[in-house]
Design a protein around this motif. Structure first.
Motif, PDB file in Angstrom:
ATOM      1  N   MET A   1       2.613   3.436  37.476  1.00  0.00           N
ATOM      2  CA  MET A   1       3.130   2.096  37.312  1.00  0.00           C
ATOM      3  C   MET A   1       4.316   2.154  36.349  1.00  0.00           C
ATOM      4  N   ASN A   2       5.424   1.616  36.755  1.00  0.00           N
ATOM      5  CA  ASN A   2       6.612   1.528  35.918  1.00  0.00           C
ATOM      6  C   ASN A   2       6.468   0.293  35.029  1.00  0.00           C
ATOM      7  N   VAL A   3       6.504   0.477  33.708  1.00  0.00           N
ATOM      8  CA  VAL A   3       6.284  -0.646  32.790  1.00  0.00           C
ATOM      9  C   VAL A   3       7.395  -1.690  32.851  1.00  0.00           C
TER      10      VAL A   3
ATOM     11  N   GLN B   1      -2.014 -14.296  30.411  1.00  0.00           N
ATOM     12  CA  GLN B   1      -3.206 -14.270  31.254  1.00  0.00           C
ATOM     13  C   GLN B   1      -4.015 -13.003  30.993  1.00  0.00           C
ATOM     14  N   ILE B   2      -3.335 -11.895  30.777  1.00  0.00           N
ATOM     15  CA  ILE B   2      -4.026 -10.638  30.474  1.00  0.00           C
ATOM     16  C   ILE B   2      -4.773 -10.774  29.146  1.00  0.00           C
ATOM     17  N   ILE B   3      -4.160 -11.417  28.175  1.00  0.00           N
ATOM     18  CA  ILE B   3      -4.842 -11.654  26.906  1.00  0.00           C
ATOM     19  C   ILE B   3      -6.062 -12.549  27.123  1.00  0.00           C
TER      20      ILE B   3
ATOM     21  N   ALA C   1     -11.831  -5.535  43.547  1.00  0.00           N
ATOM     22  CA  ALA C   1     -10.883  -6.401  42.844  1.00  0.00           C
ATOM     23  C   ALA C   1     -11.001  -6.216  41.335  1.00  0.00           C
ATOM     24  N   LEU C   2     -12.218  -6.110  40.848  1.00  0.00           N
ATOM     25  CA  LEU C   2     -12.447  -5.904  39.424  1.00  0.00           C
ATOM     26  C   LEU C   2     -11.910  -4.545  38.979  1.00  0.00           C
ATOM     27  N   GLU C   3     -12.185  -3.515  39.764  1.00  0.00           N
ATOM     28  CA  GLU C   3     -11.703  -2.171  39.425  1.00  0.00           C
ATOM     29  C   GLU C   3     -10.179  -2.124  39.392  1.00  0.00           C
ATOM     30  N   LYS C   4      -9.532  -2.743  40.385  1.00  0.00           N
ATOM     31  CA  LYS C   4      -8.070  -2.714  40.434  1.00  0.00           C
ATOM     32  C   LYS C   4      -7.451  -3.570  39.336  1.00  0.00           C
ATOM     33  N   MET C   5      -8.111  -4.656  38.972  1.00  0.00           N
ATOM     34  CA  MET C   5      -7.635  -5.466  37.859  1.00  0.00           C
ATOM     35  C   MET C   5      -7.686  -4.650  36.565  1.00  0.00           C
ATOM     36  N   CYS C   6      -8.808  -3.959  36.339  1.00  0.00           N
ATOM     37  CA  CYS C   6      -8.943  -3.132  35.136  1.00  0.00           C
ATOM     38  C   CYS C   6      -7.913  -2.011  35.128  1.00  0.00           C
TER      39      CYS C   6
ATOM     40  N   ILE D   1      -4.623  -3.562  34.059  1.00  0.00           N
ATOM     41  CA  ILE D   1      -4.635  -3.872  32.631  1.00  0.00           C
ATOM     42  C   ILE D   1      -4.547  -2.594  31.803  1.00  0.00           C
ATOM     43  N   ASP D   2      -5.153  -1.521  32.295  1.00  0.00           N
ATOM     44  CA  ASP D   2      -5.139  -0.244  31.592  1.00  0.00           C
ATOM     45  C   ASP D   2      -3.909   0.598  31.920  1.00  0.00           C
ATOM     46  N   ALA D   3      -2.878  -0.031  32.450  1.00  0.00           N
ATOM     47  CA  ALA D   3      -1.607   0.630  32.751  1.00  0.00           C
ATOM     48  C   ALA D   3      -1.766   1.817  33.697  1.00  0.00           C
ATOM     49  N   GLY D   4      -2.625   1.645  34.701  1.00  0.00           N
ATOM     50  CA  GLY D   4      -2.753   2.657  35.735  1.00  0.00           C
ATOM     51  C   GLY D   4      -3.795   3.724  35.493  1.00  0.00           C
ATOM     52  N   VAL D   5      -4.712   3.507  34.564  1.00  0.00           N
ATOM     53  CA  VAL D   5      -5.772   4.487  34.313  1.00  0.00           C
ATOM     54  C   VAL D   5      -6.626   4.606  35.575  1.00  0.00           C
ATOM     55  N   PRO D   6      -7.001   5.819  35.973  1.00  0.00           N
ATOM     56  CA  PRO D   6      -7.770   6.023  37.209  1.00  0.00           C
ATOM     57  C   PRO D   6      -9.095   5.280  37.244  1.00  0.00           C
TER      58      PRO D   6
END
Length: 94
Positions: A1-3, A25-27, A64-69, A72-77
């Protein structure tokens, strides 16, 4: 993911969903995850409603939950997201 260029959609089971990438929203999602007044399922539902701009079908909630996390985690697997979800669950037990 490009920041510098955040994605605006996430694909879940072949369907493209628009997402809310506003940092506020992330907060809100992070605050929700730590709200002791909400049950775990309520935390997940509130977070998903904040993050996705369209309703997510029940059969797609886990992904959906996994992809949201992951977002939020900047692309963590995914494996790391599962650890995050488990930490949230364990935190509730303590």
């Amino acid at each position: 993911m490009n920041v510098w260029t955040l994605p605006t959609t996430i694909t879940i089971q072949g369907i493209i969903y628009n997402i809310n990438t506003d940092f506020r929203q992330i907060i809100n999602i992070l605050v929700c995850f730590n709200d002791p007044e909400l049950e775990q399922d309520e935390r997940y539902m509130v977070a998903i409603e904040c993050f996705y701009r369209e309703p997510i079908p029940p059969e797609c909630m886990q992904e959906a939950l996994e992809k949201m996390c992951e977002f939020i985690d900047a692309g963590v697997p995914k494996e790391e997201n599962i650890k995050l979800i488990n930490k949230i669950s364990l935190k509730k037990v303590k």
